[in-house]
Scaffold this active site. Structure first.
Site, PDB file in Angstrom:
ATOM      1  N   ASP A  14       0.895  -1.380  -0.079  1.00 41.22           N
ATOM      2  CA  ASP A  14      -0.072  -0.063  -0.029  1.00 41.22           C
ATOM      3  C   ASP A  14       1.049   1.142   0.059  1.00 41.22           C
ATOM      4  O   ASP A  14       2.028   1.272   0.448  1.00 41.22           O
ATOM      5  CB  ASP A  14      -0.870   0.119   1.207  1.00 41.22           C
ATOM      6  N   ALA A  39     -19.474  -2.380  -9.564  1.00 37.50           N
ATOM      7  CA  ALA A  39     -20.579  -2.370 -10.132  1.00 37.50           C
ATOM      8  C   ALA A  39     -20.909  -0.853 -10.704  1.00 37.50           C
ATOM      9  O   ALA A  39     -21.966  -0.475 -11.428  1.00 37.50           O
ATOM     10  CB  ALA A  39     -21.883  -2.429  -8.952  1.00 37.50           C
ATOM     11  N   TYR A  79     -14.515   7.525 -11.649  1.00 37.46           N
ATOM     12  CA  TYR A  79     -14.466   6.364 -10.913  1.00 37.46           C
ATOM     13  C   TYR A  79     -14.852   4.869 -11.963  1.00 37.46           C
ATOM     14  O   TYR A  79     -14.186   4.279 -12.129  1.00 37.46           O
ATOM     15  CB  TYR A  79     -15.244   6.334  -9.751  1.00 37.46           C
TER      16      TYR A  79
HETATM   17  P1  NAD Z   1      -9.970   1.231   0.386  1.00 37.62           P
HETATM   18  O1  NAD Z   1      -9.889   2.780   0.249  1.00 37.62           O
HETATM   19  O2  NAD Z   1     -10.288   0.898   1.767  1.00 37.62           O
HETATM   20  O3  NAD Z   1      -8.400   0.583  -0.049  1.00 37.62           O
HETATM   21  C1  NAD Z   1      -7.622   0.887  -1.170  1.00 37.62           C
HETATM   22  C2  NAD Z   1      -6.292   0.845  -0.737  1.00 37.62           C
HETATM   23  O4  NAD Z   1      -5.414   1.495  -2.043  1.00 37.62           O
HETATM   24  C3  NAD Z   1      -5.842   2.232   0.058  1.00 37.62           C
HETATM   25  O5  NAD Z   1      -5.378   1.594   1.248  1.00 37.62           O
HETATM   26  C4  NAD Z   1      -4.960   3.179  -0.700  1.00 37.62           C
HETATM   27  O6  NAD Z   1      -4.069   3.821   0.260  1.00 37.62           O
HETATM   28  C5  NAD Z   1      -4.607   2.087  -1.697  1.00 37.62           C
HETATM   29  N1  NAD Z   1      -3.934   2.749  -2.710  1.00 37.62           N
HETATM   30  C6  NAD Z   1      -4.499   3.655  -3.548  1.00 37.62           C
HETATM   31  N2  NAD Z   1      -3.874   4.024  -4.738  1.00 37.62           N
HETATM   32  C7  NAD Z   1      -2.503   3.455  -4.299  1.00 37.62           C
HETATM   33  C8  NAD Z   1      -1.453   3.537  -5.095  1.00 37.62           C
HETATM   34  N3  NAD Z   1      -1.061   4.126  -6.262  1.00 37.62           N
HETATM   35  N4  NAD Z   1      -0.387   2.755  -4.701  1.00 37.62           N
HETATM   36  C9  NAD Z   1      -0.478   1.905  -3.638  1.00 37.62           C
HETATM   37  N5  NAD Z   1      -1.731   1.884  -2.790  1.00 37.62           N
HETATM   38  C10 NAD Z   1      -2.778   2.753  -3.160  1.00 37.62           C
HETATM   39  O7  NAD Z   1     -10.854   0.615  -0.641  1.00 37.62           O
HETATM   40  P2  NAD Z   1     -11.624  -0.958  -0.616  1.00 37.62           P
HETATM   41  O8  NAD Z   1     -12.845  -0.770  -0.166  1.00 37.62           O
HETATM   42  O9  NAD Z   1     -10.811  -1.987   0.257  1.00 37.62           O
HETATM   43  O10 NAD Z   1     -11.667  -1.247  -2.216  1.00 37.62           O
HETATM   44  C11 NAD Z   1     -10.678  -2.118  -2.832  1.00 37.62           C
HETATM   45  C12 NAD Z   1     -10.884  -2.337  -4.298  1.00 37.62           C
HETATM   46  O11 NAD Z   1     -12.230  -2.638  -4.581  1.00 37.62           O
HETATM   47  C13 NAD Z   1     -10.705  -0.962  -5.130  1.00 37.62           C
HETATM   48  O12 NAD Z   1     -10.001  -1.269  -6.276  1.00 37.62           O
HETATM   49  C14 NAD Z   1     -12.141  -0.565  -5.107  1.00 37.62           C
HETATM   50  O13 NAD Z   1     -12.457   0.344  -6.152  1.00 37.62           O
HETATM   51  C15 NAD Z   1     -12.818  -2.005  -5.288  1.00 37.62           C
HETATM   52  N6  NAD Z   1     -14.324  -1.811  -4.976  1.00 37.62           N
HETATM   53  C16 NAD Z   1     -14.484  -1.741  -3.645  1.00 37.62           C
HETATM   54  C17 NAD Z   1     -16.178  -1.556  -3.436  1.00 37.62           C
HETATM   55  C18 NAD Z   1     -16.516  -1.392  -2.038  1.00 37.62           C
HETATM   56  O14 NAD Z   1     -17.461  -1.382  -1.747  1.00 37.62           O
HETATM   57  N7  NAD Z   1     -15.577  -1.262  -0.865  1.00 37.62           N
HETATM   58  C19 NAD Z   1     -17.138  -1.617  -4.496  1.00 37.62           C
HETATM   59  C20 NAD Z   1     -16.443  -1.730  -5.791  1.00 37.62           C
HETATM   60  C21 NAD Z   1     -15.035  -1.903  -5.979  1.00 37.62           C
END
Ligand code: NAD
Length: 331
Positions: free
Chosen positions: A34, A120, A150
């Site tokens: 991360d 989604a 997004y």
């Molecule tokens: P989150 O924000 O809790 O975690 C994402 C992590 O990625 C963060 O800790 C951030 O610091 C890290 N990050 C971002 N850019 C980075 C980079 N350039 N280098 C290194 N680290 C980086 O989000 P989440 O809820 O755990 O989501 C995880 C994935 O699932 C994401 O790709 C998100 O788009 C996808 N997603 C999540 C949901 C949801 O409901 N949580 C729904 C659809 C898709």
């Protein structure tokens, strides 16, 4: 190939932290990556190789995949709830840098499986104008009219993963997550999603004695919400399957936002009045059609909202109480 069994990017975030835990529990060696300093990660697993890198940079992606990996789970992205993604479209689209550089590094270093976390939000907005929705099938992503910012980045990146599979033989898989929630998620600060916000607002009312919560819009907008354990299980099943097309990984239990608050209030043992205020709303209604995932994997998310919100509410309540008491808590 593969000095390490698995690489998880975004491991300091919500889903990545839970996925890392699940992989370690299987006995796998895991590199957790991360860009945040490790002390800010939502979960720190001492058994993992915890690595701080900004994956928007190509060199960083090459480094974390140096020596190859059995499985790569690319979850790093800039994201949040509606309040965040509607006002940070450019920042969300910049995640394309890490998506691109991770694919190139995976192609060049030799990885067994490459998993991409799509959303989604790739689905066409004109299929989501009614609160009484027809659940979204995978083919509804085209003709494309994704969530601005997004959603377009997610659609582009899942498609790029597909072409890396077709053109370079990378074993790429993709899930479209639907609204994931659970403990150790973002619960405050503006990036939280509806379930965590509902838990926080109800917990704040319980702790302060307030009788009212604010809800964005009329609260009749509908969604389905997926508990984190179902998300992790769906991720592992899909990543290791032979299904090459993106699949929904989402609950199909549709509720309105008003119903979501009612369930949280039931868990908290309070009944609050709802004040509806203007706010970012996103699409009017969204649900996951699970016909294809069930057909392909013989499995679909099955944890009910009541079951999943119980531990989520307790966790958010504890975080808020610790914050109010000046004790350590997740921010
Ligand atoms: P989150 O924000 O809790 O975690 C994402 C992590 O990625 C963060 O800790 C951030 O610091 C890290 N990050 C971002 N850019 C980075 C980079 N350039 N280098 C290194 N680290 C980086 O989000 P989440 O809820 O755990 O989501 C995880 C994935 O699932 C994401 O790709 C998100 O788009 C996808 N997603 C999540 C949901 C949801 O409901 N949580 C729904 C659809 C898709």
């Amino acid at each position: 190939m593969a000095g390490i069994d698995a690489v998880v990017t975004g491991a300091g975030g919500f889903i990545g932290g839970h996925l890392t835990r699940a992989l370690l529990a299987e006995g796998k060696s895991v590199r957790a990556v991360d860009r945040k300093p490790v002390e800010e990660w939502y979960q720190i697993h001492d058994d993992a190789v915890n690595t701080v890198r900004d994956l928007s940079l190509r060199d960083a992606c090459v480094q974390v995949l140096d020596g190859g990996a059995g499985e790569v789970y690319h979850l790093a992205a800039d994201m949040g709830g509606m309040g965040f993604i509607e006002s940070h479209k450019a920042a969300c689209m910049l995640s394309v840098l890490s998506s691109t550089h991770m694919l190139l590094a995976a192609r060049d270093s030799g990885v067994g499986r490459y998993f991409y976390s799509s959303s989604a939000c790739v689905y066409a907005a004109d299929k989501q104008t009614d609160a009484d929705v027809t659940a979204l099938r995978e083919e509804d992503a085209y003709p494309a009219m994704a969530e601005d910012g997004y959603g377009w980045e997610k659609l582009f990146s899942e498609r790029m993963a597909r072409h890396f599979r077709e053109d370079y033989g990378l074993a790429a898989r993709a899930a479209r997550y639907h609204n994931v929630y659970g403990p150790y998620g973002t619960w405050t600060g503006g990036r939280e999603k509806a379930p965590a916000a509902a838990c926080r607002k109800v917990a704040a009312a319980v702790l302060s004695g307030a009788r009212e919560v604010e809800i964005w819009g009329d609260g009749e907008q509908t969604r389905s919400f997926t508990y984190i354990d179902d998300c992790v299980e769906g991720t592992l099943r899909l990543a290791r399957s032979e299904v090459t097309e993106p699949l929904n990984v989402g609950s199909d239990q549709l509720v309105s936002i008003n119903q979501l608050y009612a369930i949280v209030e039931q868990i908290a043992g309070v009944e609050l009045s709802h004040r509806h205020i203007p706010g970012p709303l996103g699409v009017r209604g969204r649900n996951s059609d699970n016909t294809r995932i069930y057909k392909e994997l013989g499995w679909q998310p099955g944890i009910s909202l009541l079951e999943g919100l119980e531990p989520t509410y307790r966790w958010v309540y504890d975080q808020l109480k610790a914050q109010l008491d000046g004790r350590p808590h997740q921010v």
